[in-house]
Design a protein around this motif. Structure first.
Motif, short mmCIF file in Angstrom:
data_model
loop_
_atom_site.label_atom_id
_atom_site.label_comp_id
_atom_site.label_asym_id
_atom_site.label_seq_id
_atom_site.Cartn_x
_atom_site.Cartn_y
_atom_site.Cartn_z
N LEU A 1 -3.59 3.78 -0.91
CA LEU A 1 -3.74 3.19 -2.24
C LEU A 1 -3.13 1.79 -2.19
O LEU A 1 -1.92 1.65 -2.01
CB LEU A 1 -3.05 4.05 -3.30
N PHE A 2 -3.97 0.77 -2.34
CA PHE A 2 -3.54 -0.62 -2.26
C PHE A 2 -3.29 -1.19 -3.65
O PHE A 2 -4.11 -0.98 -4.56
CB PHE A 2 -4.61 -1.47 -1.57
N SER A 3 -2.19 -1.90 -3.82
CA SER A 3 -1.91 -2.64 -5.05
C SER A 3 -2.48 -4.04 -4.87
O SER A 3 -2.14 -4.74 -3.90
CB SER A 3 -0.40 -2.74 -5.29
N ASN B 1 1.10 10.19 4.63
CA ASN B 1 2.48 10.22 5.12
C ASN B 1 3.51 10.03 4.02
O ASN B 1 4.70 9.93 4.30
CB ASN B 1 2.66 9.16 6.22
N HIS B 2 3.05 9.92 2.78
CA HIS B 2 3.92 9.84 1.60
C HIS B 2 4.93 8.71 1.69
O HIS B 2 6.13 8.93 1.52
CB HIS B 2 4.62 11.18 1.36
N GLY B 3 4.44 7.49 1.90
CA GLY B 3 5.35 6.36 1.93
C GLY B 3 4.68 5.07 1.50
O GLY B 3 3.46 4.91 1.60
N ASP B 4 5.50 4.14 0.98
CA ASP B 4 5.01 2.81 0.63
C ASP B 4 5.25 1.89 1.81
O ASP B 4 6.27 1.98 2.51
CB ASP B 4 5.76 2.26 -0.59
N ILE B 5 4.30 0.96 2.01
CA ILE B 5 4.43 0.00 3.10
C ILE B 5 4.05 -1.39 2.59
O ILE B 5 3.20 -1.54 1.72
CB ILE B 5 3.54 0.37 4.30
N ALA C 1 0.84 -1.20 0.00
CA ALA C 1 0.00 0.00 0.00
C ALA C 1 0.88 1.24 0.00
O ALA C 1 2.02 1.22 0.46
CB ALA C 1 -0.92 0.01 1.22
N SER C 2 0.32 2.32 -0.51
CA SER C 2 0.96 3.63 -0.43
C SER C 2 0.12 4.50 0.49
O SER C 2 -1.10 4.58 0.33
CB SER C 2 1.04 4.29 -1.81
N ASP C 3 0.77 5.12 1.46
CA ASP C 3 0.09 6.00 2.40
C ASP C 3 0.19 7.42 1.86
O ASP C 3 1.26 8.04 1.92
CB ASP C 3 0.74 5.88 3.78
N ASN C 4 -0.90 7.93 1.34
CA ASN C 4 -0.88 9.27 0.71
C ASN C 4 -0.82 10.40 1.73
O ASN C 4 -0.43 11.51 1.38
CB ASN C 4 -2.10 9.44 -0.20
#
Length: 135
Positions: free
Chosen positions: A126-128, A39-43, A34-37
């Protein structure tokens, strides 16, 4: 023997033509990133989402499940194997509202989750999606 071959071919053709309509079918969407919009980071984030036609969405993660009731929908997506997009407006309790936008473009499937509690945005993820399964 010949009838077995015809039966197999009929089933294969029928299965290939089966479409998964997000607004009518119960589907499970699996995510590993997922991308945290906010905190601007991928997790790395393993979870799944279960859409129950156009009625509800369950977000399942680490043994917990969060239930959202669909209050309205926009868009039409008759086959998740093809490009398309549907947005569910949701609520959970009296204070939480938000949206799930399910989309496929160029072979990539994503779910954009935005929630607000008492009018303040608290999630924008945003989840892939790695795969979608009929439930």
């Amino acid at each position: 023997m010949r009838s077995t071959i015809y039966t197999f071919l009929f089933l294969a053709i029928s299965w290939a033509g089966y479409s998964q309509n997000i607004l009518q079918d119960n589907l499970q969407w699996n995510s590993v990133k997922a991308s945290d919009n906010l905190n601007h980071g991928d997790i790395v984030y393993t979870c799944s989402f279960r859409t129950n036609a156009d009625q509800s969405v369950d977000w399942v993660q680490s043994g917990r499940s969060y239930h959202y009731t669909v209050t309205s929908t926009s868009g039409t997506w008759t086959s998740v194997t093809e490009d398309g997009e549907v947005t569910y407006q949701v609520s959970a309790g009296s204070a939480l509202t938000g949206s799930f936008t399910f989309s496929r473009s160029g072979g990539s499937i994503t779910i954009h989750l935005k929630t607000r509690t008492d009018g303040v945005t608290d999630l924008d993820l945003l989840f892939s999606i790695s795969d979608v399964q009929v439930q």
